[in-house]
Every structure is written in structure tokens, then in C-alpha cells.
Design an enzyme around this catalytic site. Structure first.
Site, PDB file in Angstrom:
ATOM      1  N   SER A 176       0.856  -1.184   0.000  1.00 14.25           N
ATOM      2  CA  SER A 176       0.000   0.000   0.000  1.00 14.25           C
ATOM      3  C   SER A 176       0.892   1.233   0.000  1.00 14.25           C
ATOM      4  O   SER A 176       1.902   1.283   0.712  1.00 14.25           O
ATOM      5  CB  SER A 176      -0.909   0.010   1.237  1.00 14.25           C
ATOM      6  OG  SER A 176      -1.732   1.155   1.231  1.00 14.25           O
ATOM      7  N   GLU A 177       0.527   2.237  -0.800  1.00 16.46           N
ATOM      8  CA  GLU A 177       1.423   3.374  -1.002  1.00 16.46           C
ATOM      9  C   GLU A 177       1.635   4.225   0.246  1.00 16.46           C
ATOM     10  O   GLU A 177       2.554   5.047   0.275  1.00 16.46           O
ATOM     11  CB  GLU A 177       0.922   4.248  -2.155  1.00 16.46           C
ATOM     12  CG  GLU A 177      -0.370   4.966  -1.873  1.00 16.46           C
ATOM     13  CD  GLU A 177      -0.897   5.655  -3.120  1.00 16.46           C
ATOM     14  OE1 GLU A 177      -1.111   6.870  -3.061  1.00 16.46           O
ATOM     15  OE2 GLU A 177      -1.103   4.982  -4.145  1.00 16.46           O
ATOM     16  N   ASN A 178       0.802   4.052   1.263  1.00 13.84           N
ATOM     17  CA  ASN A 178       1.046   4.788   2.496  1.00 13.84           C
ATOM     18  C   ASN A 178       2.107   4.120   3.367  1.00 13.84           C
ATOM     19  O   ASN A 178       2.398   4.597   4.461  1.00 13.84           O
ATOM     20  CB  ASN A 178      -0.252   4.992   3.285  1.00 13.84           C
ATOM     21  CG  ASN A 178      -0.978   3.701   3.576  1.00 13.84           C
ATOM     22  OD1 ASN A 178      -1.007   2.798   2.745  1.00 13.84           O
ATOM     23  ND2 ASN A 178      -1.578   3.594   4.742  1.00 13.84           N
ATOM     24  N   GLY A 179       2.725   3.031   2.890  1.00 12.69           N
ATOM     25  CA  GLY A 179       3.868   2.449   3.585  1.00 12.69           C
ATOM     26  C   GLY A 179       3.580   1.154   4.300  1.00 12.69           C
ATOM     27  O   GLY A 179       3.873   1.013   5.483  1.00 12.69           O
ATOM     28  N   SER A 226       7.976   3.960   0.236  1.00  8.99           N
ATOM     29  CA  SER A 226       6.918   3.284  -0.491  1.00  8.99           C
ATOM     30  C   SER A 226       6.880   3.749  -1.946  1.00  8.99           C
ATOM     31  O   SER A 226       6.768   2.938  -2.868  1.00  8.99           O
ATOM     32  CB  SER A 226       5.568   3.550   0.179  1.00  8.99           C
ATOM     33  OG  SER A 226       4.522   2.907  -0.516  1.00  8.99           O
TER      34      SER A 226
END
Length: 212
Positions: free
Chosen positions: A47-50, A89
Site C-alpha cells: 500500500s502506497e502509504n507504507g 513506499s
């Protein structure tokens, strides 16, 4: 003619994700794909939020609002999962470390161009997010969408008329009535729902589609 609902469509996308793949699921309907990935295969959701090692949606009694995906939906984390900085990320996404991303779209061209962040209309709210990074960084881009808009216009088009997210980046388009391969040679149909025909798809899309 049958149409696949969102759950059936997410399950269909999940079938094409191979074991060992590192996968990013875009905001919205693509996040549902996580609920249909086989439990006996190692597939790594990022997920791009890490977050790496994301699992399916939690049961209501197990929701932890400090554990969310990029769309601010509660998620689970699998054993061995990890958290990391947002910048790291995006480095993972831009650096070619994602095998497959699944995104929604306003339009996809027969050559794989993607438009999914803005319709260009004055009242629309643009939402770029990480889609541009994923479009150029992921090895394969799958799009999950309805074939037609609410007004009956095809989202699979010869040329995108909305602002582009990426050029020639999409490889497969999963819709509620058919699955398409897109690329330099145009669009071909690899699967249709019961009751759908190639001629009907050609009429709906106004495209010269072929069967793969």
C-alpha cells in the site's frame, strides 16, 4: 446477459495474480481484490502509504484504525508484514519493484493509455494519488472498471479524451461484461460473460475488437 458485480469482478482479477507477485491495489474497487486472493499462495500486497504484507479486510470487531490502506480503509497485516516511510513506499513503486498494480479508470485506450485522475470537467475534483507512479513503475497494470459509463458511453476507447495518467501502460482491462488485452496491436477479447457476444461488444464500444 449477465454482468459481474464488484465482488465477482474482484475475484476474476485475483485469479490472474500469480504466486510470489508484489501487488499494489488502487483506491476504490481494486482494494476488494485482496479479499479473493488464495490463502495458500504467497502474494505480497503493498500500500502506497507504507505497508507491505497487507491482508484482507478485517471483521468489524477486529478493526484497528491505526492500520489502514491508502484509501483510509481498515485492513489487516499478515505475519511478516512491515511498515515503512511514505517516501520509501514511492521509491518501491517508481523503482520497478511492483509486479502488478490494479487501478480503476475513467478511460483506457485500445493501445493501453490510461486516464484515471480527472475527467477534465470544471466541477470534477482531480485525484492523482500514486497512480502516475504506478503506471510507469509497475511491470503490469491491470484496470478494473465497468465497461460503460452511467450514460452508456464506452470507457474502452480508441483514444482517451480525458487527461492522461500514463501512456501505453495498461496490459489488461477487466470489466463487468468482458476481459480485454490492450497494447500496440489494439484490443482483443479474452473472456466474456454468459450471453455476451463479440458483435455486441463491438456495438457497445464502437471498436473493431477481435477474439484472442
Amino acid at each position: 446477459m449477465q454482468r459481474m458485480d464488484r465482488n465477482a469482478l474482484a475475484a476474476r482479477v485475483a485469479r490472474d495474480i500469480p504466486e510470489g507477485a508484489y501487488v499494489n491495489l488502487g483506491i476504490g474497487a481494486p482494494t476488494m481484490v485482496a479479499n479473493f486472493l488464495p490463502k495458500d499462495k504467497d502474494i505480497f500486497l503493498q500500500s502506497e502509504n507504507g505497508l507491505l504484507g497487507m491482508g484482507s479486510a478485517p471483521a468489524p470487531e477486529n478493526i484497528d484504525w491505526e492500520l489502514i490502506n491508502a484509501g483510509k480503509q481498515p485492513v489487516t497485516i499478515l505475519p511478516g508484514g512491515s511498515y515503512f516511510h511514505h517516501g520509501d513506499s514511492f521509491a518501491m513503486m517508481r523503482g520497478g519493484h511492483i509486479d502488478i498494480c490494479v487501478l480503476g479508470a475513467f478511460q483506457v485506450s485500445i493501445h493501453g493509455d490510461l486516464a484515471n485522475w480527472h475527467t477534465g470537467t470544471p466541477e470534477a475534483i482531480p485525484a492523482v494519488g500514486g497512480a502516475m507512479d504506478l503506471a510507469i513503475g509497475a511491470r503490469d497494470v491491470f484496470v478494473m472498471m465497468d465497461l460503460l459509463t452511467k450514460s452508456g458511453e464506452s470507457k474502452l476507447v480508441r483514444h482517451c479524451t480525458y487527461p492522461l495518467t500514463g501512456l501505453a501502460c495498461v496490459s489488461r482491462v477487466y470489466t463487468d461484461v468482458a476481459v480485454f488485452i490492450v497494447g500496440p496491436d489494439g484490443a482483443s477479447v479474452i473472456e466474456m460473460v454468459d450471453g455476451m457476444t463479440l458483435d455486441t461488444l463491438r456495438t457497445l464500444t464502437d471498436l473493431e475488437l477481435v477474439q484472442a
